[in-house]
Write an enzyme that holds these catalytic residues in place. Structure first.
Site, PDB file in Angstrom:
ATOM      1  N   LYS A 111      56.025  27.704  31.667  1.00 51.83           N
ATOM      2  CA  LYS A 111      57.036  27.493  32.706  1.00 51.83           C
ATOM      3  C   LYS A 111      57.005  28.640  33.727  1.00 51.83           C
ATOM      4  O   LYS A 111      57.185  28.418  34.927  1.00 51.83           O
ATOM      5  CB  LYS A 111      58.436  27.368  32.090  1.00 51.83           C
ATOM      6  CG  LYS A 111      58.756  25.971  31.582  1.00 51.83           C
ATOM      7  CD  LYS A 111      59.112  25.067  32.728  1.00 51.83           C
ATOM      8  CE  LYS A 111      59.466  23.643  32.449  1.00 51.83           C
ATOM      9  NZ  LYS A 111      58.947  22.912  31.364  1.00 51.83           N
ATOM     10  N   LYS A 194      49.025  15.987  26.622  1.00 52.32           N
ATOM     11  CA  LYS A 194      50.041  15.035  26.158  1.00 52.32           C
ATOM     12  C   LYS A 194      50.702  14.323  27.337  1.00 52.32           C
ATOM     13  O   LYS A 194      50.764  14.869  28.441  1.00 52.32           O
ATOM     14  CB  LYS A 194      51.089  15.750  25.307  1.00 52.32           C
ATOM     15  CG  LYS A 194      51.975  16.716  26.076  1.00 52.32           C
ATOM     16  CD  LYS A 194      53.313  16.939  25.367  1.00 52.32           C
ATOM     17  CE  LYS A 194      54.339  17.506  26.328  1.00 52.32           C
ATOM     18  NZ  LYS A 194      55.719  17.339  25.970  1.00 52.32           N
ATOM     19  N   LYS A 197      56.244  14.108  31.670  1.00 49.68           N
ATOM     20  CA  LYS A 197      56.783  13.889  33.003  1.00 49.68           C
ATOM     21  C   LYS A 197      56.249  14.920  33.983  1.00 49.68           C
ATOM     22  O   LYS A 197      56.015  14.618  35.142  1.00 49.68           O
ATOM     23  CB  LYS A 197      58.306  13.959  32.979  1.00 49.68           C
ATOM     24  CG  LYS A 197      58.950  12.614  32.799  1.00 49.68           C
ATOM     25  CD  LYS A 197      60.357  12.744  32.261  1.00 49.68           C
ATOM     26  CE  LYS A 197      60.334  13.013  30.782  1.00 49.68           C
ATOM     27  NZ  LYS A 197      61.642  13.112  30.137  1.00 49.68           N
TER      28      LYS A 197
HETATM   29  P1  ADP Z   1      58.311  15.828  28.630  1.00 52.78           P
HETATM   30  O1  ADP Z   1      57.156  16.686  28.204  1.00 52.78           O
HETATM   31  O2  ADP Z   1      57.858  14.518  29.189  1.00 52.78           O
HETATM   32  O3  ADP Z   1      59.259  16.567  29.542  1.00 52.78           O
HETATM   33  P2  ADP Z   1      60.209  16.419  26.598  1.00 52.78           P
HETATM   34  O4  ADP Z   1      59.677  17.816  26.567  1.00 52.78           O
HETATM   35  O5  ADP Z   1      61.546  16.200  27.207  1.00 52.78           O
HETATM   36  O6  ADP Z   1      59.137  15.493  27.313  1.00 52.78           O
HETATM   37  O7  ADP Z   1      60.196  15.873  25.103  1.00 52.78           O
HETATM   38  C1  ADP Z   1      61.281  15.331  24.360  1.00 52.78           C
HETATM   39  C2  ADP Z   1      60.832  15.018  22.942  1.00 52.78           C
HETATM   40  O8  ADP Z   1      59.740  14.110  22.979  1.00 52.78           O
HETATM   41  C3  ADP Z   1      60.333  16.232  22.143  1.00 52.78           C
HETATM   42  O9  ADP Z   1      60.637  16.046  20.773  1.00 52.78           O
HETATM   43  C4  ADP Z   1      58.857  16.187  22.325  1.00 52.78           C
HETATM   44  O10 ADP Z   1      58.157  16.799  21.274  1.00 52.78           O
HETATM   45  C5  ADP Z   1      58.607  14.688  22.352  1.00 52.78           C
HETATM   46  N1  ADP Z   1      57.435  14.396  23.191  1.00 52.78           N
HETATM   47  C6  ADP Z   1      57.339  14.507  24.532  1.00 52.78           C
HETATM   48  N2  ADP Z   1      56.121  14.139  24.973  1.00 52.78           N
HETATM   49  C7  ADP Z   1      55.433  13.775  23.858  1.00 52.78           C
HETATM   50  C8  ADP Z   1      54.122  13.289  23.637  1.00 52.78           C
HETATM   51  N3  ADP Z   1      53.296  13.060  24.649  1.00 52.78           N
HETATM   52  N4  ADP Z   1      53.730  13.033  22.370  1.00 52.78           N
HETATM   53  C9  ADP Z   1      54.586  13.230  21.334  1.00 52.78           C
HETATM   54  N5  ADP Z   1      55.836  13.684  21.474  1.00 52.78           N
HETATM   55  C10 ADP Z   1      56.270  13.954  22.713  1.00 52.78           C
END
Ligand code: ADP
Ligand code: TRP
Length: 332
Positions: A111, A194, A197
């Site tokens: 970040k 992964k 967003k």
């Molecule tokens: P993003 O990376 O899209 O902002 P978040 O960080 O808000 O998503 O993730 C919220 C939850 O979803 C967490 O438990 C995170 O580990 C899970 N998560 C997010 N993206 C993935 C992914 N691509 N594969 C598996 N779990 C994910």
């Protein structure tokens, strides 16, 4: 006794990475354990959403939680900002969280790189607040995707440190949890890393993704120029498509395309078309449910108020114990 705690930051719509990494486990776990599932709206302030977006993002996640099957009668579903006790526990943990260990956390480093003009203290202490979220309810199981492993390690560190400092066994050691053998990492459509967003719209398949954009996004997903030679390993982009197929396609369909890849006869266009069709079947039932729930302000209000009440009762009990251990005593 197991207690389950997890949350998701409200940053817009949930995608299938969030679903398979986290929410799918929430739905299973609510059947067997006391569960606390929240919307991490305090955490979202580390990246400064505008007041205009915050409420609509929170509302969206709450509606999506309900649409995919979280049950407010079984699990406690709440907004982090409805439980001010979490901020108090965060304050206590911060007193024993060290700059060096916080600076080494990979999500902080990432970040700090991606928002160099806004490296705020909230970003640095993000794992401290997350530890407070979990330990507020003495959580032992935390359903999250693979990217959250290091944060869980920190939660154990802060809990254990507090126990040691005050010579009490207040906090258990929370563990990351997935029903699958390993923590899940759902790949994105843009070929690297992964689904996230922060990688942009084209990377994500949302739970409420409209049929036409779903089709377009998958057909545009990155591939390569075909197997280099029979038996060669797929490129990362193609492997990602195989991984996505495993989530929503039948075993027969997956095997068919694996064999076609090995034999060098694969047509990526056909494979993507199949993936788009099966993905559509998978998410279609949610699309309508999500919009119906979004229009049901009464249900959302009831869910949030019931959740806040249950979460605050649990939080208050932990905080009473913590305050006593720290040495606060009332004069009145
Ligand atoms: P993003 O990376 O899209 O902002 P978040 O960080 O808000 O998503 O993730 C919220 C939850 O979803 C967490 O438990 C995170 O580990 C899970 N998560 C997010 N993206 C993935 C992914 N691509 N594969 C598996 N779990 C994910
Ligand atoms: N850090 C998590 C994410 O980015 C969200 C989160 C905040 C969380 N507090 C939590 C997850 C406590 C599990 C438990 O997705």
């Amino acid at each position: 006794m197991e207690t389950v705690v997890s949350g998701i930051r409200p940053t817009g719509m949930l995608h299938i990475g969030n679903y398979f990494g986290a929410v799918r486990n929430f739905i299973q776990l609510q059947e067997s354990y006391p569960c606390y599932f929240f919307i991490a709206d305090f955490h979202s302030l580390t990246t400064h959403p505008t007041p205009a977006n915050l409420h609509s993002s929170v509302k969206r996640v709450l509606a999506e939680y309900l649409a995919v099957g979280l049950n407010p009668e079984k699990a406690t579903l709440y907004l982090q900002s409805d439980v001010p006790e979490v901020a108090e526990l965060y304050l206590y943990f911060n007193m024993n969280a060290y700059l060096g260990e916080l600076e080494r956390v990979s999500s902080f480093k990432e970040k700090a790189r991606s928002q160099p003009d806004n490296i705020n203290a909230g970003l640095l202490t993000y794992p401290v607040l997350m530890a407070a979220d979990i330990l507020l309810h003495k959580g032992t199981r935390v359903p999250v995707g693979k990217d959250q492993e290091q944060h869980l390690e920190m939660a154990r560190t802060f809990g254990n440190r507090f126990n040691r400092l005050y010579q009490a066994e207040v906090f258990p050691e929370p563990q990351a949890f997935s029903e699958t053998a390993e923590l899940v990492k759902v790949p994105g459509l843009t070929g690297a890393g992964k689904m996230s967003k922060s990688a942009g719209e084209a990377d994500c398949i949302y739970l409420a993704e409209p049929a036409d954009s779903l089709h377009k996004k998958i057909m545009r997903a990155k591939t390569d120029s075909g197997p280099a030679e029979p038996g060669s390993k797929p490129s990362e982009a193609v492997q990602n498509l195989f991984d996505l197929m495993k989530l929503v396609c039948s075993a027969d369909v997956c095997t068919f395309y694996h064999v076609a890849y090995q034999e060098g006869t694969i047509r990526y266009g056909d494979m993507k078309k199949q993936l788009a069709e099966d993905m559509e079947l998978f998410i279609a039932p949610w699309r309508e449910k999500i919009s119906a729930i979004l229009a049901n302000d009464n249900l959302l209000a009831k869910t949030a108020s019931l959740g806040a009440e249950k979460a605050r009762a649990s939080a208050a009990a932990t905080l009473a114990e913590v305050r006593h251990l720290i040495g606060f005593r009332k004069f009145y």
